[in-house]
Design a protein around this motif. Structure first.
Motif, mmCIF file in Angstrom:
data_model
loop_
_atom_site.group_PDB
_atom_site.id
_atom_site.type_symbol
_atom_site.label_atom_id
_atom_site.label_comp_id
_atom_site.label_asym_id
_atom_site.label_seq_id
_atom_site.Cartn_x
_atom_site.Cartn_y
_atom_site.Cartn_z
ATOM 1 N N ASP A 1 0.829 -1.206 0.000
ATOM 2 C CA ASP A 1 0.000 0.000 0.000
ATOM 3 C C ASP A 1 0.861 1.253 0.000
ATOM 4 O O ASP A 1 1.586 1.512 0.953
ATOM 5 N N THR A 2 0.753 2.022 -1.068
ATOM 6 C CA THR A 2 1.502 3.278 -1.165
ATOM 7 C C THR A 2 0.605 4.475 -0.849
ATOM 8 O O THR A 2 1.064 5.604 -0.897
ATOM 9 N N GLY A 3 -0.667 4.191 -0.574
ATOM 10 C CA GLY A 3 -1.616 5.268 -0.350
ATOM 11 C C GLY A 3 -2.376 5.645 -1.615
ATOM 12 O O GLY A 3 -3.334 6.412 -1.559
ATOM 13 N N SER A 4 -1.970 5.110 -2.748
ATOM 14 C CA SER A 4 -2.686 5.405 -3.989
ATOM 15 C C SER A 4 -3.983 4.606 -4.033
ATOM 16 O O SER A 4 -4.050 3.483 -3.542
ATOM 17 N N LYS A 5 -5.009 5.187 -4.620
ATOM 18 C CA LYS A 5 -6.294 4.506 -4.759
ATOM 19 C C LYS A 5 -6.188 3.394 -5.801
ATOM 20 O O LYS A 5 -6.803 2.348 -5.669
ATOM 21 N N ASP A 6 -5.404 3.645 -6.855
ATOM 22 C CA ASP A 6 -5.200 2.641 -7.906
ATOM 23 C C ASP A 6 -4.326 1.507 -7.388
ATOM 24 O O ASP A 6 -3.400 1.732 -6.606
ATOM 25 N N VAL A 7 -4.636 0.303 -7.825
ATOM 26 C CA VAL A 7 -3.866 -0.869 -7.412
ATOM 27 C C VAL A 7 -3.699 -1.797 -8.612
ATOM 28 O O VAL A 7 -4.597 -1.925 -9.446
ATOM 29 N N VAL A 8 -2.545 -2.433 -8.681
ATOM 30 C CA VAL A 8 -2.247 -3.426 -9.705
ATOM 31 C C VAL A 8 -2.293 -4.791 -9.030
ATOM 32 O O VAL A 8 -1.682 -4.995 -7.982
ATOM 33 N N ILE A 9 -3.026 -5.729 -9.641
ATOM 34 C CA ILE A 9 -3.063 -7.106 -9.140
ATOM 35 C C ILE A 9 -1.978 -7.890 -9.871
ATOM 36 O O ILE A 9 -1.918 -7.875 -11.100
ATOM 37 N N ARG B 1 -10.931 1.090 -3.738
ATOM 38 C CA ARG B 1 -9.735 1.033 -4.590
ATOM 39 C C ARG B 1 -10.199 0.936 -6.028
ATOM 40 O O ARG B 1 -11.352 0.599 -6.304
ATOM 41 N N THR B 2 -9.305 1.166 -6.945
ATOM 42 C CA THR B 2 -9.577 0.985 -8.366
ATOM 43 C C THR B 2 -8.495 0.078 -8.927
ATOM 44 O O THR B 2 -7.312 0.423 -8.873
ATOM 45 N N VAL B 3 -8.891 -1.085 -9.420
ATOM 46 C CA VAL B 3 -7.918 -1.980 -10.036
ATOM 47 C C VAL B 3 -7.607 -1.407 -11.415
ATOM 48 O O VAL B 3 -8.467 -1.363 -12.295
ATOM 49 N N SER B 4 -6.374 -0.934 -11.574
ATOM 50 C CA SER B 4 -5.989 -0.263 -12.819
ATOM 51 C C SER B 4 -5.310 -1.208 -13.799
ATOM 52 O O SER B 4 -5.252 -0.921 -14.992
ATOM 53 N N ALA B 5 -4.793 -2.346 -13.300
ATOM 54 C CA ALA B 5 -4.099 -3.294 -14.177
ATOM 55 C C ALA B 5 -4.042 -4.654 -13.504
ATOM 56 O O ALA B 5 -4.085 -4.755 -12.272
ATOM 57 N N ILE B 6 -3.942 -5.691 -14.348
ATOM 58 C CA ILE B 6 -3.665 -7.034 -13.852
ATOM 59 C C ILE B 6 -2.454 -7.555 -14.607
ATOM 60 O O ILE B 6 -2.339 -7.388 -15.818
#
Length: 145
Positions: A22-30, A106-111
């Motif tokens: 967790d970097t504090g960004s709302k976007d997350v990469v799975i 959160r928003t999954v921005s990439a997988i």
């Protein structure tokens, strides 16, 4: 930056245990592991750490029936039984993780998937069409066998 253990239930009520960088960004990469691997595979860990250094939150998890086993105690964090194949089952595990993270503000921005996981992320993307950045790292290419 912090590492946070997050457990998600898949559609079969099996626990999928993962770690959020967790970097504090709302976007997350799975980030998805390969054949008979797990969230502790060196490539998966290194990729998540590299994303974290760039300020991008990343989540790595064990597909159901996967993850590394403690030899003496035969302990695996995620539920489920390991089986050869299981591409669609693992795509559904990604679906559960996406729903959980999106529901947790959160928003999954990439997988991203490595090896077998590379094929699983492509399968997920072809079925759900909700994540537009899909990365296949060294995905398997000859699946006839």
């Amino acid at each position: 930056n912090q590492l946070q253990k997050i457990t998600v239930l898949n559609d079969r009520s099996e626990k999928l245990v993962g770690l959020l960088h967790d970097t504090g960004s709302k976007d997350v990469v799975i980030v998805c592991h390969g054949f008979a691997g797990g969230k502790e595979h060196k490539l998966v860990v290194d990729l998540c750490v590299a994303l974290e250094r760039e300020g991008i939150s990343a989540y790595r998890f064990d597909f159901s029936g996967n993850g590394y086993v403690v030899i003496d105690n035969l302990v695996r964090e995620s539920d489920g039984t390991w089986a050869y194949g299981n591409y669609m089952k693992e795509a559904e595990d990604i679906c559960a993780v996406v729903k959980h993270l999106n529901g947790a503000n959160r928003t999954v921005s990439a997988i991203v998937g490595h090896s077998k996981g590379g094929n699983v992320v492509l399968l997920y993307a072809s079925k759900y069409h909700d994540i537009h950045t899909v990365v296949n790292l060294s995905g398997r290419y000859d699946l006839k066998a």
